[in-house]
Write a protein that holds these residues in place. Structure first.
Motif, mmCIF file in Angstrom:
data_model
loop_
_atom_site.group_PDB
_atom_site.id
_atom_site.type_symbol
_atom_site.label_atom_id
_atom_site.label_comp_id
_atom_site.label_asym_id
_atom_site.label_seq_id
_atom_site.Cartn_x
_atom_site.Cartn_y
_atom_site.Cartn_z
ATOM 1 N N MET A 171 0.848 -1.198 0.000
ATOM 2 C CA MET A 171 0.000 0.000 0.000
ATOM 3 C C MET A 171 0.877 1.238 0.000
ATOM 4 O O MET A 171 1.890 1.296 0.692
ATOM 5 N N ARG A 172 0.478 2.222 -0.811
ATOM 6 C CA ARG A 172 1.161 3.502 -0.848
ATOM 7 C C ARG A 172 0.132 4.616 -0.934
ATOM 8 O O ARG A 172 -1.038 4.382 -1.254
ATOM 9 N N LEU A 173 0.585 5.818 -0.687
ATOM 10 C CA LEU A 173 -0.249 6.995 -0.894
ATOM 11 C C LEU A 173 -0.087 7.484 -2.325
ATOM 12 O O LEU A 173 0.995 7.389 -2.903
ATOM 13 N N VAL A 174 -1.174 8.012 -2.907
ATOM 14 C CA VAL A 174 -1.116 8.694 -4.198
ATOM 15 C C VAL A 174 -1.852 10.024 -4.054
ATOM 16 O O VAL A 174 -3.042 10.052 -3.732
ATOM 17 N N VAL A 175 -1.105 11.120 -4.250
ATOM 18 C CA VAL A 175 -1.673 12.471 -4.235
ATOM 19 C C VAL A 175 -1.395 13.068 -5.613
ATOM 20 O O VAL A 175 -0.346 13.685 -5.836
ATOM 21 N N PRO A 176 -2.303 12.898 -6.571
ATOM 22 C CA PRO A 176 -1.996 13.201 -7.978
ATOM 23 C C PRO A 176 -1.665 14.657 -8.268
ATOM 24 O O PRO A 176 -0.937 14.934 -9.232
ATOM 25 N N HIS A 177 -2.177 15.607 -7.488
ATOM 26 C CA HIS A 177 -1.975 17.013 -7.843
ATOM 27 C C HIS A 177 -0.654 17.579 -7.331
ATOM 28 O O HIS A 177 -0.363 18.755 -7.557
ATOM 29 N N LEU A 178 0.173 16.749 -6.664
ATOM 30 C CA LEU A 178 1.502 17.168 -6.224
ATOM 31 C C LEU A 178 2.559 16.273 -6.872
ATOM 32 O O LEU A 178 2.256 15.172 -7.341
ATOM 33 N N TYR A 179 3.819 16.747 -6.891
ATOM 34 C CA TYR A 179 4.897 15.900 -7.378
ATOM 35 C C TYR A 179 4.907 14.588 -6.594
ATOM 36 O O TYR A 179 4.579 14.531 -5.411
ATOM 37 N N PHE A 180 5.382 13.543 -7.275
ATOM 38 C CA PHE A 180 5.158 12.185 -6.781
ATOM 39 C C PHE A 180 6.018 11.827 -5.584
ATOM 40 O O PHE A 180 5.776 10.802 -4.951
ATOM 41 N N TRP A 181 7.056 12.624 -5.243
ATOM 42 C CA TRP A 181 7.804 12.285 -4.019
ATOM 43 C C TRP A 181 6.922 12.446 -2.787
ATOM 44 O O TRP A 181 7.217 11.883 -1.727
ATOM 45 N N LYS A 182 5.823 13.186 -2.917
ATOM 46 C CA LYS A 182 4.880 13.357 -1.811
ATOM 47 C C LYS A 182 3.992 12.127 -1.612
ATOM 48 O O LYS A 182 3.358 11.992 -0.566
ATOM 49 N N SER A 183 3.948 11.248 -2.600
ATOM 50 C CA SER A 183 3.094 10.053 -2.536
ATOM 51 C C SER A 183 3.906 8.884 -1.977
ATOM 52 O O SER A 183 4.409 8.036 -2.718
ATOM 53 N N ALA A 184 4.038 8.850 -0.664
ATOM 54 C CA ALA A 184 4.954 7.926 0.004
ATOM 55 C C ALA A 184 4.633 6.461 -0.296
ATOM 56 O O ALA A 184 3.489 6.031 -0.201
ATOM 57 N N LYS A 185 5.694 5.706 -0.639
ATOM 58 C CA LYS A 185 5.575 4.258 -0.804
ATOM 59 C C LYS A 185 5.600 3.567 0.559
ATOM 60 O O LYS A 185 6.036 4.132 1.552
ATOM 61 N N TRP A 186 5.162 2.301 0.572
ATOM 62 C CA TRP A 186 5.287 1.421 1.747
ATOM 63 C C TRP A 186 4.842 2.123 3.027
ATOM 64 O O TRP A 186 5.484 2.037 4.084
ATOM 65 N N LEU A 187 3.730 2.785 2.950
ATOM 66 C CA LEU A 187 3.286 3.652 4.048
ATOM 67 C C LEU A 187 2.929 2.833 5.287
ATOM 68 O O LEU A 187 2.205 1.838 5.213
#
Length: 221
Positions: A171-187
């Motif tokens: 599971m990871r986060l996806v925040v599409p409207h920001l650059y992808f480093w903000k969408s943390a992996k392995w949360l």
């Protein structure tokens, strides 16, 4: 006889949503943009999904996986995989944009929206940001308004298949409207905080927010 004009009884969840709407909270971020505004400045399209991380890819089984929700919330929670899968599941298709200049269109995600998570934990009035922590020790920060965007998700599937470990599975986060480093992996942890604090890349010269359309790549941008 049922009175069809009567409203259903208000619950804490519906009351919270009405309060957020009245205050104009959590309304940032857009699911769709005009085609002419779809690709942020300085970006180029790719067909693959490049892999970027800190040099290690933790392998977490469903039995091992936990997600802790702590900090400025009324209802701190810990989810195991079974409990997380029992939450209402959603599907969304969004674009993603990496600070290293690639973008990928039309990614289909399955998972739990961040707004559903907010309904579960009820952020306190003084909560303003979140700090995300991953199984590999990575951290990144988000304003609460960005975390709660209507197309932000805690995803478990991409293009109909379980998320692979290299892309942040299970599971990871996806925040599409920001650059992808903000969408943390392995949360593994979401901490609600009163102030926005820098995470790993933010301490190393990256922008605190990371809006692709404003080219907020680095701290001086």
């Amino acid at each position: 006889m049922v009175d069809e004009t009567s409203e259903p009884e208000a619950t804490k969840l519906t009351t919270t949503k009405r309060k957020w709407a009245a205050e104009g909270k959590f309304l940032t971020g857009k699911i769709t943009r005009p085609e002419t505004d779809r690709l942020p400045p300085g970006q180029h399209l790719v067909q693959n999904w490049p892999v970027l991380d800190l040099g290690q890819q933790p392998v977490i089984s469903a039995l091992q996986w936990r997600l802790d929700i702590r900090g400025e919330v009324e209802n701190p929670l810990t989810f195991n995989w079974e409990k997380f899968q029992a939450l209402p599941q959603s599907k969304l298709t969004t674009d993603i944009h990496c600070v290293t200049t690639w973008s990928r269109y039309d990614n289909e995600w399955t998972g739990v929206t961040t707004r559903e998570l907010l309904d579960q934990v009820h952020p306190k009035a003084d909560a303003d940001a979140v700090m995300l922590t991953s199984y590999d020790g990575y951290t990144t920060n988000l304003l609460l308004s960005d975390f709660a965007a209507e197309d932000a998700m805690l995803v478990t599937h991409w293009q109909g298949e379980p998320l692979t470990a290299e892309h942040g599975g299970p599971m990871r986060l996806v925040v599409p409207h920001l650059y992808f480093w903000k969408s943390a992996k392995w949360l593994t942890r979401i901490e609600f905080t009163r102030q926005d604090r820098p995470g790993f890349w933010e301490k190393n010269g990256y922008h605190m927010r990371g809006d692709p359309w404003a080219e907020e790549r680095y701290s001086e941008d």
